[in-house]
Design a protein around this motif. Structure first.
Motif, short mmCIF file in Angstrom:
data_model
loop_
_atom_site.label_atom_id
_atom_site.label_comp_id
_atom_site.label_asym_id
_atom_site.label_seq_id
_atom_site.Cartn_x
_atom_site.Cartn_y
_atom_site.Cartn_z
N ILE A 1 0.86 -1.20 0.00
CA ILE A 1 0.00 0.00 0.00
C ILE A 1 0.89 1.25 0.00
CG2 ILE A 1 -1.66 1.34 1.40
CD1 ILE A 1 -2.95 -1.28 2.25
N ASP A 2 1.94 1.24 0.83
CA ASP A 2 2.86 2.39 0.89
C ASP A 2 3.52 2.65 -0.46
OD1 ASP A 2 2.46 3.07 3.50
OD2 ASP A 2 4.15 1.90 4.28
N MET A 3 3.80 1.59 -1.21
CA MET A 3 4.52 1.77 -2.48
C MET A 3 3.61 2.28 -3.60
SD MET A 3 6.95 -1.56 -2.37
CE MET A 3 7.98 -1.18 -3.79
N ILE A 4 2.32 2.04 -3.47
CA ILE A 4 1.40 2.37 -4.57
C ILE A 4 0.70 3.71 -4.34
CG2 ILE A 4 -0.79 1.66 -5.67
CD1 ILE A 4 1.40 -0.12 -6.64
N PHE A 5 0.32 3.99 -3.10
CA PHE A 5 -0.52 5.17 -2.85
C PHE A 5 0.29 6.29 -2.19
CE2 PHE A 5 -3.31 1.44 -2.81
CZ PHE A 5 -4.18 1.78 -3.83
N GLU B 1 -13.75 3.56 0.51
CA GLU B 1 -12.28 3.61 0.29
C GLU B 1 -11.72 2.18 0.24
OE1 GLU B 1 -11.17 6.78 0.18
OE2 GLU B 1 -11.97 7.88 1.89
N LEU B 2 -12.21 1.32 1.16
CA LEU B 2 -11.71 -0.06 1.16
C LEU B 2 -12.18 -0.81 -0.08
CD1 LEU B 2 -11.95 -1.19 4.90
CD2 LEU B 2 -9.98 -0.35 3.62
N GLU C 1 -5.25 2.40 8.33
CA GLU C 1 -6.06 2.61 9.55
C GLU C 1 -7.47 2.04 9.37
OE1 GLU C 1 -3.62 6.55 11.08
OE2 GLU C 1 -5.61 6.82 10.17
N LEU C 2 -8.02 2.26 8.18
CA LEU C 2 -9.37 1.73 7.91
C LEU C 2 -9.38 0.20 7.98
CD1 LEU C 2 -10.62 3.97 4.95
CD2 LEU C 2 -11.72 3.70 7.19
N LEU C 3 -8.34 -0.40 7.42
CA LEU C 3 -8.27 -1.87 7.44
C LEU C 3 -8.21 -2.38 8.87
CD1 LEU C 3 -5.84 -2.51 4.44
CD2 LEU C 3 -8.16 -3.41 4.64
N ILE C 4 -7.39 -1.72 9.68
CA ILE C 4 -7.26 -2.17 11.08
C ILE C 4 -8.59 -1.98 11.82
CG2 ILE C 4 -6.12 -1.66 13.29
CD1 ILE C 4 -3.60 -0.98 11.58
N LEU C 5 -9.24 -0.85 11.55
CA LEU C 5 -10.50 -0.55 12.21
C LEU C 5 -11.60 -1.56 11.84
CD1 LEU C 5 -11.66 1.86 13.94
CD2 LEU C 5 -12.57 2.77 11.79
N TYR D 1 -2.73 9.00 2.06
CA TYR D 1 -3.83 8.11 1.68
C TYR D 1 -3.50 6.66 2.09
CZ TYR D 1 -7.73 6.23 -1.00
OH TYR D 1 -8.89 5.60 -1.37
N ALA D 2 -2.23 6.29 1.92
CA ALA D 2 -1.81 4.94 2.32
C ALA D 2 -2.07 4.73 3.81
CB ALA D 2 -0.32 4.75 2.01
N LYS D 3 -1.72 5.75 4.61
CA LYS D 3 -1.92 5.65 6.06
C LYS D 3 -3.41 5.49 6.38
CE LYS D 3 0.13 7.44 10.23
NZ LYS D 3 -0.81 8.12 11.09
N LYS D 4 -4.23 6.26 5.66
CA LYS D 4 -5.68 6.20 5.90
C LYS D 4 -6.21 4.78 5.60
CE LYS D 4 -9.93 8.52 4.73
NZ LYS D 4 -10.62 9.38 3.79
N LEU D 5 -5.76 4.23 4.47
CA LEU D 5 -6.23 2.88 4.11
C LEU D 5 -5.83 1.85 5.18
CD1 LEU D 5 -5.40 2.75 0.28
CD2 LEU D 5 -7.68 2.80 1.31
#
Ligand SMILES: Cc1cc2nc3c(=O)[nH]c(=O)nc-3n(C[C@H](O)[C@H](O)[C@H](O)COP(=O)(O)OP(=O)(O)OC[C@H]3O[C@@H](n4cnc5c(N)ncnc54)[C@H](O)[C@@H]3O)c2cc1C
Length: 374
Positions: free
Chosen positions: A103-107, A141-142, A117-121, A111-115
């Motif tokens: 995710i870090d390499m693509i976004f 977003e997910l 956090e959303l996944l963990i949540l 935005y990567a951080k947000k994704l």
């Protein structure tokens, strides 16, 4: 001479059973192999650059099953090897299964951080989720992330690999592709993983080292069956072939490998790099990474999926689809009619995609539950 068992096929299924029957039951076995070598699809050899080449595609041993690991470890030492695969997407090489590092390499960073956090949540305490499951999320977003992975990794690779769209395949195939909710770049997460220190062929030779096991290569069992005396047969070849295609040919997917020796120390940074979207091949393997062979040369293989044509190429993968399972069940009825005079086991005889550990596990179970009880 009359043998107690005729075993057809010297892959892991046939070899595990030959080993058990010879060592535990002290019975006599004739092991018949139609190829010029033992080992089935696990066969490997040391090439002129001192690199172990997996002739039928890269094999990494991984299992959660301690019993299988302990069994295999009786016949080989291991090199600690944990596979980390990269996939080329939009000119970047990102870890697959897709994880937080990908995710870090693509976004972009925010935005990567947000994704993440959303996944963990949304998936608290979950280690990985199948990509098709993530696509069912209500979070927009997910959902976008899931669609991105589906479009850029999953769809292209699956379509090339099977010649079918993901929807035409069983969920057993599609559920194999997860997104990992951590920074764990490993391809497999099993506790036991490795590569045999002196190759799979040597490991299987060690299994078969017994005075009761006679091995004949370059021989199709149909050519000798009339002239061999035996009590029982264990068959690990194609089930449809055994019954002379009584219920038609079962479909398989095949592969073509293009091997290249190169005068360069390394060709790519990892043992396996996937190409989900570009080219006709699915992946490139650089074999020296498995054993960290030190040479100025390297050997790589391009892997091209192709249709299986009887007599022309190898039946690598049973194709997991409902219609094929229905066709197989007609063969299962024929198998049952034989009343345990022939045991069918392995990838081709069970028409199931088995990993190596599952093959050994299935063979050990057959031995324990049936063969040793006779
Ligand atoms: C490209 C590829 C990559 C893989 N990678 C991995 C991996 O990384 N990790 C993993 O765990 N698993 C992997 N596997 C799966 C692994 O190869 C199988 O689990 C294992 O080889 C199955 O063993 P088997 O004995 O059932 O079948 P096989 O290895 O196919 O053995 C069957 C044998 O029977 C012989 N035979 C068939 N018909 C006859 C006949 N009529 N007469 C005489 N002999 C006959 C064949 O020649 C063959 O040698 C991979 C498979 C493929 C195709």
């Amino acid at each position: 001479m009359k043998y107690d068992f005729l075993i057809v096929g010297s892959g892991l299924a046939g070899s595990t059973l030959a080993e058990r029957i010879a060592n535990k039951l002290d019975k006599k076995i004739l092991l018949i192999e139609k190829r010029e070598h033992i080992g089935g699809n696990c066969y490997d050899y040391l090439n002129e650059y001192n690199i172990y080449i997996h002739k039928y595609g890269p094999h990494i041993f991984h299992t959660m099953n301690k019993k299988v690991w302990d069994y295999a470890s009786k016949f080989t030492e291991w090199i600690n090897f944990e596979l980390k695969v990269l996939a080329v997407i939009k000119d970047k090489k990102v870890p697959v299964p897709f994880n937080f590092n990908s995710i870090d390499m693509i976004f972009p960073p925010k935005y990567a951080k947000k994704l993440q956090e959303l996944l963990i949540l949304h998936y608290r305490n979950v280690k990985k989720i199948p990509i098709l499951k993530l696509r069912e999320t209500n979070n927009p977003e997910l959902k976008k992330l899931a669609d991105f992975i589906y479009d850029n990794i999953f769809y292209g690779y699956t379509t090339k690999q099977w010649g079918l769209s993901p929807l035409e395949l069983d969920s057993s195939v599609t559920s194999r592709v997860p997104i990992v909710l951590s920074r764990d770049d490993r391809y497999f997460h099993d506790p036991y993983q490795g590569i045999p220190k002196f190759g799979y062929t040597q490991m299987i030779e060690n299994m078969l080292k017994h005075k009761n096991i006679e091995i004949t290569t370059n021989t199709d069992f149909k050519d000798i069956i009339e002239n061999v005396k035996f009590n029982k047969m264990i068959y690990t070849g194609k089930v449809d072939e055994f019954f002379d295609y009584l219920h038609g040919e079962l479909p398989y997917r095949s592969l073509r490998f293009e091997f290249k020796d190169l005068k360069t120390e390394t060709f790519q940074e990892r043992a396996i790099i996937n190409y989900p979207n570009d080219f006709n091949y699915t992946r490139i393997t650089e074999f020296k990474h498995f054993t960290e062979a030190k040479t100025e040369f390297t050997t790589i293989a391009y892997e091209y999926p192709e249709s299986y044509i009887k007599g022309y190429n190898e039946p690598y993968y049973p194709i997991p689809r409902q219609t094929n399972h229905e066709q197989f069940s007609k063969y299962q009825i024929e198998i049952n009619k034989l009343n345990n005079t022939v045991y069918f086991i392995g990838r081709l005889a069970d028409y199931k995609y088995y990993n190596m550990d599952q093959t050994i596990g299935a063979a050990l179970l057959l031995f324990e539950k049936k063969i040793s009880k006779e």
